[in-house]
Design a protein around this motif. Sequence first.
Motif, PDB file in Angstrom:
ATOM      1  N   ILE A   6     -24.067  40.236   6.722  1.00  0.00           N
ATOM      2  CA  ILE A   6     -22.788  39.602   6.365  1.00  0.00           C
ATOM      3  C   ILE A   6     -21.771  39.622   7.519  1.00  0.00           C
ATOM      4  N   PRO A   7     -21.500  40.775   8.145  1.00  0.00           N
ATOM      5  CA  PRO A   7     -20.532  40.724   9.251  1.00  0.00           C
ATOM      6  C   PRO A   7     -21.044  39.947  10.457  1.00  0.00           C
ATOM      7  N   LEU A   8     -22.369  39.955  10.671  1.00  0.00           N
ATOM      8  CA  LEU A   8     -22.918  39.171  11.788  1.00  0.00           C
ATOM      9  C   LEU A   8     -22.644  37.682  11.568  1.00  0.00           C
ATOM     10  N   MET A   9     -22.871  37.243  10.344  1.00  0.00           N
ATOM     11  CA  MET A   9     -22.681  35.812  10.050  1.00  0.00           C
ATOM     12  C   MET A   9     -21.194  35.437  10.070  1.00  0.00           C
ATOM     13  N   ILE A  10     -20.340  36.314   9.552  1.00  0.00           N
ATOM     14  CA  ILE A  10     -18.895  35.992   9.550  1.00  0.00           C
ATOM     15  C   ILE A  10     -18.382  35.886  10.985  1.00  0.00           C
ATOM     16  N   THR A  11     -18.699  36.886  11.798  1.00  0.00           N
ATOM     17  CA  THR A  11     -18.121  36.907  13.152  1.00  0.00           C
ATOM     18  C   THR A  11     -18.692  35.779  14.010  1.00  0.00           C
ATOM     19  N   ARG A  12     -19.974  35.461  13.842  1.00  0.00           N
ATOM     20  CA  ARG A  12     -20.548  34.361  14.619  1.00  0.00           C
ATOM     21  C   ARG A  12     -20.012  33.012  14.135  1.00  0.00           C
ATOM     22  N   ALA A  13     -19.923  32.841  12.824  1.00  0.00           N
ATOM     23  CA  ALA A  13     -19.417  31.556  12.304  1.00  0.00           C
ATOM     24  C   ALA A  13     -17.974  31.331  12.748  1.00  0.00           C
TER      25      ALA A  13
END
Length: 339
Positions: free
Chosen positions: A194-201
């Motif tokens: 979840i944090p990987l996807m939020i920060t990359r998006a």
Amino acid sequence: MTMIVTGGAGFIGGNFVYYQLQNFPQDRVVCFDNLTYAGNLKTLDEAMKNDNFRFVKGNIADREAVFQLFEEEKPDIVVNFAAESHVDRSIEDPGIFLTTNIMGTQVLMDVCRKYGVGRFHQVGTDEVYGDLPLDRPDLFFTENTPIHTSSPYSASKAAADLLVLAYHRTFGMPVTITRCSNNYGPFHFPEKLIPLMITRAMGDESLPVYGAGENVRDWLYVEDHCSAIDLVARKGRVGEVYNIGSHNERTNLQVVKAILAELKKPESLICFVKDRPGHDRRYAIDSSKLQNELGWQAKTDFDEGIRKTVRWYQDNQSWWREILQGSYRDYYTNMYGNR
Ligand code: NAD
Ligand code: TDX
């Protein structure tokens, strides 16, 4: 009362430190953490301002340091969050998982035994049960589901659980164990989904979904996990295991799409990459024992939790941008470069 929280500079441990300080302002909380790549003192900035909080840097597998800490603090309760926690890293390099998660737990059990600590609580994971098939939505993990691990991470966590139960049976130690499903929320290290996807998006970068994105996880907002651990550590029956989950099952693709919708970013950022070896298909938890015995209930459903989490990453960019600038870059290149 004094509580030692190991691994309190990490994601769930950090949230738990705040849960304790807010709900039990009369109690002393001592965080013991050796600040691995996943530990972050910035997470504890606010806690450091509280007179009832102490931070001690140290390794749970370092017997001398741990015994010194207990000699100083004589704690009433110990809650063990300290662990290597990322499945992908355990596939790359299992050794440290065994040292911290198994040997470290043994040191903590020995010291609790010597000092007659009133309760040792082990923070465990649902991954010890292995996985469930995708086409059997009627199946859930209960506390009686056999241990059947898939990754070096989950094997090390299972070994730790067994050790804790053995110290209870052999030495009569007052222990409890919780096994929780996937957490999300503030202070989550951006190597996890979840944090990987939020920060990359947020940076319009590609979003690496393993395989077809069909694997299912049961997502629990971290504050709900903290309330459950607190309840079991204080009121749970000694020698018992309690599952924690809230029936918020989502496929990874659903999770990533929910994040994109919240951030108003296009689904074209999604990029399917090579699957994780041994990838567990589905986790789903039956937590009726905890609900029936201790009256616990999760308060945050997935839609609300993901909104709050996205907002937190938007409002706290210095916390995660600093992480992204460090050794994390090499980690991302190694893990995803040729995927
Ligand atoms: P995390 O990786 O974010 O934090 C782990 C913390 O432990 C870090 O602060 C790190 O510095 C510290 N630590 C690591 N090795 C240590 C050692 N040898 N001595 C002292 N401190 C050490 O992990 P997390 O996601 O917060 O998970 C916390 C616990 O909860 C772990 O035991 C994990 O297995 C369990 N758990 C996590 C989840 C999840 O979804 N994240 C779900 C169920 C259970
Ligand atoms: O880049 C990614 N792409 C992707 O598709 C990452 C990092 C993950 N995934 C998938 C793999 C899993 O199916 O997302 C799902 C969640 O992955 P992680 O965030 O790595 O969590 P998981 O492997 O499910 O384990 C987590 O829950 C149980 C925690 O990391 C463990 O500490 C906990 O015990």
